[in-house]
Design a protein around this motif. Structure first.
Motif, PDB file in Angstrom:
ATOM      1  N   UNK A  61      -1.054 -52.836  63.998  1.00 27.32           N
ATOM      2  CA  UNK A  61      -1.715 -54.027  63.987  1.00 27.32           C
ATOM      3  C   UNK A  61      -1.247 -54.860  65.176  1.00 27.32           C
ATOM      4  N   UNK A  62      -0.547 -54.203  66.219  1.00 24.80           N
ATOM      5  CA  UNK A  62      -0.183 -54.960  67.497  1.00 24.80           C
ATOM      6  C   UNK A  62      -0.914 -54.286  68.586  1.00 24.80           C
ATOM      7  N   UNK A  63      -1.556 -55.120  69.376  1.00 25.88           N
ATOM      8  CA  UNK A  63      -2.222 -54.594  70.645  1.00 25.88           C
ATOM      9  C   UNK A  63      -1.211 -54.097  71.486  1.00 25.88           C
ATOM     10  N   UNK A  64      -1.504 -52.881  71.907  1.00 27.17           N
ATOM     11  CA  UNK A  64      -0.383 -52.195  72.743  1.00 27.17           C
ATOM     12  C   UNK A  64      -0.673 -52.396  74.270  1.00 27.17           C
ATOM     13  N   UNK A  65       0.505 -52.475  75.174  1.00 26.73           N
ATOM     14  CA  UNK A  65       0.537 -52.600  76.588  1.00 26.73           C
ATOM     15  C   UNK A  65      -0.166 -51.483  77.412  1.00 26.73           C
ATOM     16  N   UNK A  66      -0.460 -51.808  78.574  1.00 24.43           N
ATOM     17  CA  UNK A  66      -0.924 -50.852  79.452  1.00 24.43           C
ATOM     18  C   UNK A  66      -0.617 -49.467  79.551  1.00 24.43           C
ATOM     19  N   UNK A  67       0.659 -49.131  79.518  1.00 24.92           N
ATOM     20  CA  UNK A  67       1.470 -47.938  79.506  1.00 24.92           C
ATOM     21  C   UNK A  67       1.251 -47.207  78.240  1.00 24.92           C
ATOM     22  N   UNK A  68       1.290 -47.682  77.268  1.00 22.53           N
ATOM     23  CA  UNK A  68       0.868 -47.053  75.903  1.00 22.53           C
ATOM     24  C   UNK A  68      -0.588 -46.891  75.740  1.00 22.53           C
ATOM     25  N   UNK A  69      -1.442 -47.622  76.291  1.00 16.80           N
ATOM     26  CA  UNK A  69      -2.753 -47.339  76.077  1.00 16.80           C
ATOM     27  C   UNK A  69      -3.323 -46.303  76.927  1.00 16.80           C
ATOM     28  N   UNK A  70      -2.750 -46.370  78.248  1.00 21.39           N
ATOM     29  CA  UNK A  70      -2.989 -45.407  79.239  1.00 21.39           C
ATOM     30  C   UNK A  70      -2.746 -43.761  78.700  1.00 21.39           C
ATOM     31  N   UNK A  71      -1.549 -43.823  77.989  1.00 24.88           N
ATOM     32  CA  UNK A  71      -1.138 -42.475  77.476  1.00 24.88           C
ATOM     33  C   UNK A  71      -2.187 -42.056  76.361  1.00 24.88           C
ATOM     34  N   UNK A  72      -2.722 -42.780  75.823  1.00 22.61           N
ATOM     35  CA  UNK A  72      -3.611 -42.444  74.570  1.00 22.61           C
ATOM     36  C   UNK A  72      -4.761 -42.322  75.213  1.00 22.61           C
ATOM     37  N   UNK A  73      -5.352 -42.963  76.316  1.00 26.09           N
ATOM     38  CA  UNK A  73      -6.544 -42.620  77.058  1.00 26.09           C
ATOM     39  C   UNK A  73      -6.455 -41.447  77.636  1.00 26.09           C
ATOM     40  N   UNK A  74      -5.568 -41.057  78.418  1.00 23.49           N
ATOM     41  CA  UNK A  74      -5.502 -39.613  78.900  1.00 23.49           C
ATOM     42  C   UNK A  74      -5.583 -38.680  77.717  1.00 23.49           C
ATOM     43  N   UNK A  75      -5.094 -38.949  76.798  1.00 20.15           N
ATOM     44  CA  UNK A  75      -5.301 -37.914  75.728  1.00 20.15           C
ATOM     45  C   UNK A  75      -6.663 -37.697  75.132  1.00 20.15           C
ATOM     46  N   UNK A  76      -7.295 -38.952  74.995  1.00 16.20           N
ATOM     47  CA  UNK A  76      -8.742 -38.997  74.520  1.00 16.20           C
ATOM     48  C   UNK A  76      -9.749 -38.274  75.533  1.00 16.20           C
ATOM     49  N   UNK A  77      -9.212 -38.232  76.751  1.00 17.15           N
ATOM     50  CA  UNK A  77     -10.147 -37.473  77.762  1.00 17.15           C
ATOM     51  C   UNK A  77     -10.266 -35.930  77.303  1.00 17.15           C
ATOM     52  N   UNK A  78      -9.333 -35.375  76.692  1.00 15.03           N
ATOM     53  CA  UNK A  78      -9.200 -34.088  76.297  1.00 15.03           C
ATOM     54  C   UNK A  78     -10.472 -33.754  75.132  1.00 15.03           C
ATOM     55  N   UNK A  79     -10.836 -34.922  74.636  1.00 16.46           N
ATOM     56  CA  UNK A  79     -11.915 -34.716  73.630  1.00 16.46           C
ATOM     57  C   UNK A  79     -13.311 -35.453  74.082  1.00 16.46           C
ATOM     58  N   UNK A  80     -13.235 -36.645  74.893  1.00 15.16           N
ATOM     59  CA  UNK A  80     -14.211 -37.156  75.530  1.00 15.16           C
ATOM     60  C   UNK A  80     -15.072 -35.978  76.648  1.00 15.16           C
ATOM     61  N   UNK A  81     -14.397 -35.362  77.484  1.00 10.03           N
ATOM     62  CA  UNK A  81     -14.998 -34.487  78.455  1.00 10.03           C
ATOM     63  C   UNK A  81     -15.763 -33.302  77.773  1.00 10.03           C
ATOM     64  N   UNK A  82     -15.227 -32.651  76.734  1.00 15.41           N
ATOM     65  CA  UNK A  82     -16.017 -31.580  76.245  1.00 15.41           C
ATOM     66  C   UNK A  82     -17.194 -32.034  75.470  1.00 15.41           C
ATOM     67  N   UNK A  83     -17.052 -33.432  74.833  1.00 15.69           N
ATOM     68  CA  UNK A  83     -18.079 -33.949  74.205  1.00 15.69           C
ATOM     69  C   UNK A  83     -19.024 -34.534  75.015  1.00 15.69           C
ATOM     70  N   UNK A  84     -18.939 -34.845  76.289  1.00 11.28           N
ATOM     71  CA  UNK A  84     -19.779 -35.500  76.978  1.00 11.28           C
ATOM     72  C   UNK A  84     -19.894 -36.906  76.548  1.00 11.28           C
ATOM     73  N   UNK A  85     -18.767 -37.656  76.569  1.00 17.37           N
ATOM     74  CA  UNK A  85     -18.592 -38.863  75.818  1.00 17.37           C
ATOM     75  C   UNK A  85     -18.216 -39.665  76.936  1.00 17.37           C
ATOM     76  N   UNK A  86     -18.703 -40.722  77.527  1.00 18.82           N
ATOM     77  CA  UNK A  86     -18.019 -41.694  78.790  1.00 18.82           C
ATOM     78  C   UNK A  86     -17.712 -42.942  78.131  1.00 18.82           C
TER      79      UNK A  86
END
Length: 325
Positions: A61-86
């Protein structure tokens, strides 16, 4: 509105993972084997939304800082790219395990994120392929896709380094977890691992012996030989910590109460109660035991530790999809 989230359980390595041959792809220097536990888990939901201009990540329930969010964002790219999600994503995650305290929060955390992203993206990856992708977030997460005893096969490339289920552990197996310290550790597993591989003169011996340990522990599991399982578990864990002590500078995650817990396990064995300890990159001690002995082991530990420091865990399941309104 119905929200789907994924629950992933932590796993505790009995044959340890300690070292990478490729940092970016998280390819290990050896195979490993773990037991998934029911007592510690992470629940995560992911929703892609074209109306949101950036990924937003809430942990407990705590909004995470830029560093933590960027780590999650990079990981989500492994799903976004093959699924064609932008579009960007809203990620909500709750850890029912202390974060970064040597209780495998990254394993359950990244496995749950992988499962939730798999749902949200519509990729519908099978468990093997999901294990491959989860590995890219955290090495140990590759094993939390499954329940029971799980082997992470080191593989030869990124395409064949994934986990496989070995046994459902439904034969009187349990753990008593001794939470010596639930605070975040001062040296991350990633940094400790890197330094050990680079500087410890014991590391080559560790790799050689852990390969033999893996063969022997799988045979012990096949035969349901608890004593052999425990002996290999305890020995392998201590060898890993021995390689850390040989690093430059030397690395130890132990605290005085860690030693107290280990000594008590030895004393219980002398008294005829079979149990064995293991430790990961943190001060907390995990006591492998027969589940039928777990109550009396906890009672003995309660003579030395506070009751809220002692958690009995049973073998846990693989990923679960939960639905809430």
């Amino acid at each position: 509105m119905t929200e789907k989230k994924v629950r992933a359980y932590t796993n505790i390595a009995l044959i340890k993972y300690w070292g990478k041959r490729n940092e970016e792809l998280i390819l290990p220097t050896s195979s490993s084997l773990s037991l998934t536990l029911d007592a510690f888990y992470t629940e995560t939901s992911v929703s892609f939304n074209a109306d949101v201009d950036q990924d937003t990540f809430y942990l407990n329930d705590h909004l995470q800082d830029t560093a933590a969010t960027q780590k999650v964002s990079r990981f989500l790219q492994l799903f976004r790219e093959p699924a064609g999600i932008s579009s960007s994503a809203l990620i909500k995650s709750t850890n029912f395990v202390p974060t970064a305290a040597g209780l495998a929060s990254s394993a359950s955390g990244m496995a749950a994120l992988a499962g939730a992203a798999n749902l949200a993206s519509g990729l519908d990856l099978n468990p093997r392929d999901l294990s491959l992708v989860a590995r890219r977030g955290s090495g140990s997460a590759t094993r939390s896709i499954y329940g029971g005893f799980v082997e992470w096969q080191m593989g030869t490339t990124s395409a064949d380094s994934y986990a496989v289920p070995i046994d459902d552990a439904s034969w009187d197996i349990g753990m008593v977890v001794v939470v010596v310290n639930h605070h975040e550790k001062s040296i991350s597993s990633r940094e400790g691992m890197k330094n050990t591989v680079a500087t410890s003169p014991f590391y080559a011996g560790w790799l050689e012996s852990t390969a033999k340990d893996l063969i022997e522990i799988k045979e012990a599991i096949r035969l349901q030989d608890f004593q052999k399982l425990g002996e290999i578990t305890e020995s392998n864990g201590m060898k890993m910590h021995g390689t850390m002590l040989g690093a430059n500078p030397p690395l130890s995650y132990w605290e005085p109460d860690s030693v107290v817990a280990m000594q008590l396990v030895r004393q219980l064995r002398k008294e005829g109660i079979p149990c064995y300890f293991t430790m990961d990159a943190g001060p907390n001690v995990k006591v492998l035991c027969r589940l039928s002995d777990s109550a009396k082991i906890k009672t003995r530990f309660a003579e030395v530790f506070q009751n809220d420091q002692l958690i009995v865990a049973k073998p846990g399941p693989g990923l679960q999809v939960l639905t809430s309104n």
